[in-house]
Write an enzyme that holds these catalytic residues in place. Sequence first.
Site, mmCIF file in Angstrom:
data_model
loop_
_atom_site.group_PDB
_atom_site.id
_atom_site.type_symbol
_atom_site.label_atom_id
_atom_site.label_comp_id
_atom_site.label_asym_id
_atom_site.label_seq_id
_atom_site.Cartn_x
_atom_site.Cartn_y
_atom_site.Cartn_z
ATOM 1 N N ALA A 107 0.822 -1.216 0.000
ATOM 2 C CA ALA A 107 0.000 0.000 0.000
ATOM 3 C C ALA A 107 0.855 1.265 0.000
ATOM 4 O O ALA A 107 0.588 2.226 0.718
ATOM 5 C CB ALA A 107 -0.956 0.014 1.198
ATOM 6 N N ARG A 133 15.254 5.994 -9.220
ATOM 7 C CA ARG A 133 15.366 7.452 -9.237
ATOM 8 C C ARG A 133 14.652 8.100 -8.058
ATOM 9 O O ARG A 133 14.962 9.230 -7.695
ATOM 10 C CB ARG A 133 14.816 8.013 -10.560
ATOM 11 N N ASP A 137 4.178 -12.775 6.564
ATOM 12 C CA ASP A 137 3.372 -13.994 6.446
ATOM 13 C C ASP A 137 3.797 -14.853 5.264
ATOM 14 O O ASP A 137 3.217 -15.904 5.011
ATOM 15 C CB ASP A 137 1.887 -13.654 6.334
ATOM 16 N N GLY A 138 4.813 -14.400 4.500
ATOM 17 C CA GLY A 138 5.259 -15.133 3.326
ATOM 18 C C GLY A 138 4.417 -14.877 2.101
ATOM 19 O O GLY A 138 4.713 -15.403 1.022
ATOM 20 N N ILE A 139 3.377 -14.069 2.234
ATOM 21 C CA ILE A 139 2.473 -13.748 1.126
ATOM 22 C C ILE A 139 2.555 -12.260 0.776
ATOM 23 O O ILE A 139 2.843 -11.890 -0.357
ATOM 24 C CB ILE A 139 1.012 -14.110 1.472
ATOM 25 N N HIS A 140 2.317 -11.408 1.761
ATOM 26 C CA HIS A 140 2.300 -9.974 1.518
ATOM 27 C C HIS A 140 3.684 -9.421 1.167
ATOM 28 O O HIS A 140 3.788 -8.399 0.471
ATOM 29 C CB HIS A 140 1.769 -9.226 2.746
ATOM 30 N N ASP A 197 -0.784 -8.699 10.564
ATOM 31 C CA ASP A 197 -1.902 -8.167 9.774
ATOM 32 C C ASP A 197 -3.066 -9.146 9.746
ATOM 33 O O ASP A 197 -3.868 -9.158 8.817
ATOM 34 C CB ASP A 197 -1.460 -7.831 8.347
ATOM 35 N N LEU A 238 -6.135 -10.834 -2.217
ATOM 36 C CA LEU A 238 -5.800 -11.034 -0.814
ATOM 37 C C LEU A 238 -6.757 -10.247 0.066
ATOM 38 O O LEU A 238 -7.143 -9.123 -0.261
ATOM 39 C CB LEU A 238 -4.366 -10.584 -0.533
ATOM 40 N N GLY A 298 -6.552 -9.502 3.795
ATOM 41 C CA GLY A 298 -5.922 -9.589 5.101
ATOM 42 C C GLY A 298 -5.003 -10.790 5.180
ATOM 43 O O GLY A 298 -4.640 -11.396 4.163
#
Length: 268
Positions: A82, A89, A115-118, A140, A181, A183
């Site tokens: 996010a 640059r 979490d290995g995903i985000h 999260d 995704l 959460g």
Amino acid sequence: YLREIDNGVASIEAVYGGSVSVLGRNVSIVTLAPELDKTNEVVRQLTRAGIVVSLGHSSADLATGERAFESGARFITHLFNAMASFHHRDPHLIGLLSNRNLVKQENIYYGIISDGIHTHPSALNVAYKAHPNGLVLVTDSMSAMGLDEGVVHQLGSKRVQIVKDEATRTRSAYVEGTNTLCGAVATMDDCIRNLMRATGCSLVEALECASAHPAKMLRIYPQKGSLDFGADADFVLLDDEVNIHATFINGDFVWSRVDWCPKYTFTK
């Protein structure tokens, strides 16, 4: 639910329904997009009230982020997620981790959803190697944390499905029938293991990212986040594989595995 900061600190007060001075008694941290606070006056007033200002959900460039930190901000919410992506640059908010002055003063911390995903393990490793003393582990996770694979959970008006990847040993939550995704469902012990695998850091170093670092960021260390004399006796008993055996809050024994007890030794 997106709010502009179009009336300075009054915009923040309108959200919470009270003056900043009163908010400081009940609110610990506020995340805002620094590009919306043109003069950084909101950052300064929140900081003076004892509220930690975090930067996140933002498209700010690096210079804007640096000015916000110089005005009192001290945390980055969900690094890599996010926010504007790293660019050679203009590395945007991610580039704050390489600001030698801020890092040297130890007033810059950043949260990572481990979490290995985000956050890809490589990105997690890059951030940790850049500024290990500022990393704060974040789950999260939502209320579906701990549910089995395939279970459908209701989140507001959305149906969420839990998915497990056997190859990476990660669990994630998606809006049912999509690749979106929704959460996370990782536990903190999952995040600690993921950090160790991605960076090669020690168990002690990983545990500090889940305890001492967030406490220091919130300015509640060593009352929290340490086992010093006089600190709150909030602690978890773990083994070397980060399996949780028992939990204590304020010195009180509140939970344990069925096969663990502090007073008795179980034998076969």
